[in-house]
Design an enzyme around this catalytic site. Structure first.
Site, PDB file in Angstrom:
ATOM      1  N   ASP A  13      15.864  24.376 100.069  1.00  0.00           N
ATOM      2  CA  ASP A  13      16.128  25.409  99.059  1.00  0.00           C
ATOM      3  C   ASP A  13      16.150  24.805  97.650  1.00  0.00           C
ATOM      4  O   ASP A  13      16.514  23.647  97.472  1.00  0.00           O
ATOM      5  CB  ASP A  13      17.467  26.091  99.381  1.00  0.00           C
ATOM      6  CG  ASP A  13      17.589  27.452  98.714  1.00  0.00           C
ATOM      7  OD1 ASP A  13      16.567  27.971  98.206  1.00  0.00           O
ATOM      8  OD2 ASP A  13      18.706  27.997  98.693  1.00  0.00           O
ATOM      9  N   HIS A  30       7.266  24.832  94.599  1.00  0.00           N
ATOM     10  CA  HIS A  30       6.847  24.814  96.010  1.00  0.00           C
ATOM     11  C   HIS A  30       5.861  23.675  96.269  1.00  0.00           C
ATOM     12  O   HIS A  30       5.918  23.024  97.302  1.00  0.00           O
ATOM     13  CB  HIS A  30       6.216  26.158  96.400  1.00  0.00           C
ATOM     14  CG  HIS A  30       7.173  27.316  96.312  1.00  0.00           C
ATOM     15  ND1 HIS A  30       8.438  27.272  96.861  1.00  0.00           N
ATOM     16  CD2 HIS A  30       7.060  28.560  95.756  1.00  0.00           C
ATOM     17  CE1 HIS A  30       9.055  28.424  96.636  1.00  0.00           C
ATOM     18  NE2 HIS A  30       8.243  29.219  95.961  1.00  0.00           N
ATOM     19  N   LEU A 124       8.392  11.598 116.722  1.00  0.00           N
ATOM     20  CA  LEU A 124       8.981  12.735 116.005  1.00  0.00           C
ATOM     21  C   LEU A 124       8.180  14.017 116.231  1.00  0.00           C
ATOM     22  O   LEU A 124       6.941  13.991 116.222  1.00  0.00           O
ATOM     23  CB  LEU A 124       8.999  12.435 114.500  1.00  0.00           C
ATOM     24  CG  LEU A 124       9.510  13.586 113.620  1.00  0.00           C
ATOM     25  CD1 LEU A 124      11.018  13.746 113.764  1.00  0.00           C
ATOM     26  CD2 LEU A 124       9.148  13.373 112.152  1.00  0.00           C
TER      27      LEU A 124
END
Ligand code: IPE
Ligand code: IPE
Ligand code: MG
Length: 226
Positions: A13, A30, A124
């Site tokens: 955020d 972004h 991962l």
């Protein structure tokens, strides 16, 4: 004994505010956020984290102005195409959670392509939550149980969630100073440790992440016991 970090979830955020504070448009935030995603994903893959689940677009984010939504959808598409080489280089498995049916055919196909290309990797797993809302996920899980007439218990319910094959979240981080969950992983966070940082996501980096992980490793997780 240190706590083992199997599953790290992050609410990414503050992209918009990061950009606005610099007199830039929100989309610049972004774009910078996408660089942070790459950096912390590589860090996690090199530090024995098994699942990194990143909140990229919520079921509520459709309420944003059309230009921002369109830009984000395009960014996911471009990011994925470009990141495939990173996934292959670092042997990272890629997966999306959320309601994929709500995404464009082009984005759905790209997601499928990258998931298929990386599905055999065992280090991962980077999980992007796109068009994800925990309430929507829960309702879809209940519908699946209902359609197949499966008995409702914790295990069966868990197996019908988008996160079916994943362990519960061990640590949740939210950047940007907001202290709320915003419809993220409500079931999976039942016993997660939480960390809220004021850093805006584009400024978040692996050295801050490392400090947060060290703090997590020394927390006393009781799970109801004494
Ligand atoms: C998070 O940053 C990214 C998405 C929700 C897509 P925001 O866009 O929410 O940034 P702020 O919170 O407005 O600063
Ligand atoms: C949560 O951030 C969703 C994502 C990070 C993708 P928001 O910025 O949408 O959350 P609220 O509206 O501040 O709760
Ligand atoms: Mg926000």
């Amino acid at each position: 004994m240190q706590n083992r970090l199997n599953h790290l979830a992050i609410i990414m955020d503050g992209n918009g505010r990061w950009a606005q504070n610099r007199g830039l448009s929100r989309i610049e935030g972004h774009k910078k956020g996408a660089d942070t995603v790459r950096n912390i994903t590589i860090f996690c893959s090199q530090n024995d984290v098994r699942y990194l689940t990143l909140y990229a677009f919520s079921t509520e984010n459709w309420k944003r102005p059309k230009e921002e939504v369109d830009f984000l959808m395009k960014l996911f598409y471009v990011y994925l195409k470009q990141e495939l080489k990173t996934y292959l280089k670092y042997k990272i498995r890629f997966k999306v959670i959320g309601n994929k049916e709500g995404l464009s055919k082009k984005l759905q196909d790209t997601i499928q392509f990258v998931e298929d290309k990386t599905k055999h990797f065992e280090g991962l797993t980077q999980v992007l939550a796109i068009n994800y809302g925990s309430r929507d996920e829960i309702i879809r899980a209940v519908q699946k149980l209902n359609e197949k007439d499966i008995e409702i218990n914790e295990e069966n319910f868990n197996n019908c969630l988008d996160t079916a094959d994943m362990p519960d979240v061990d640590l949740l981080i939210r950047t940007s100073g907001e202290i709320r969950l915003s419809n993220y992983l409500l079931w999976q966070l039942a016993y997660a440790e939480m960390h809220f940082t004021n850093t805006y996501f584009p400024d978040f980096n692996s050295s801050e992440l490392e400090e947060i992980i060290i703090d997590f490793q020394h927390r006393n997780r009781r799970f109801g016991k004494i």
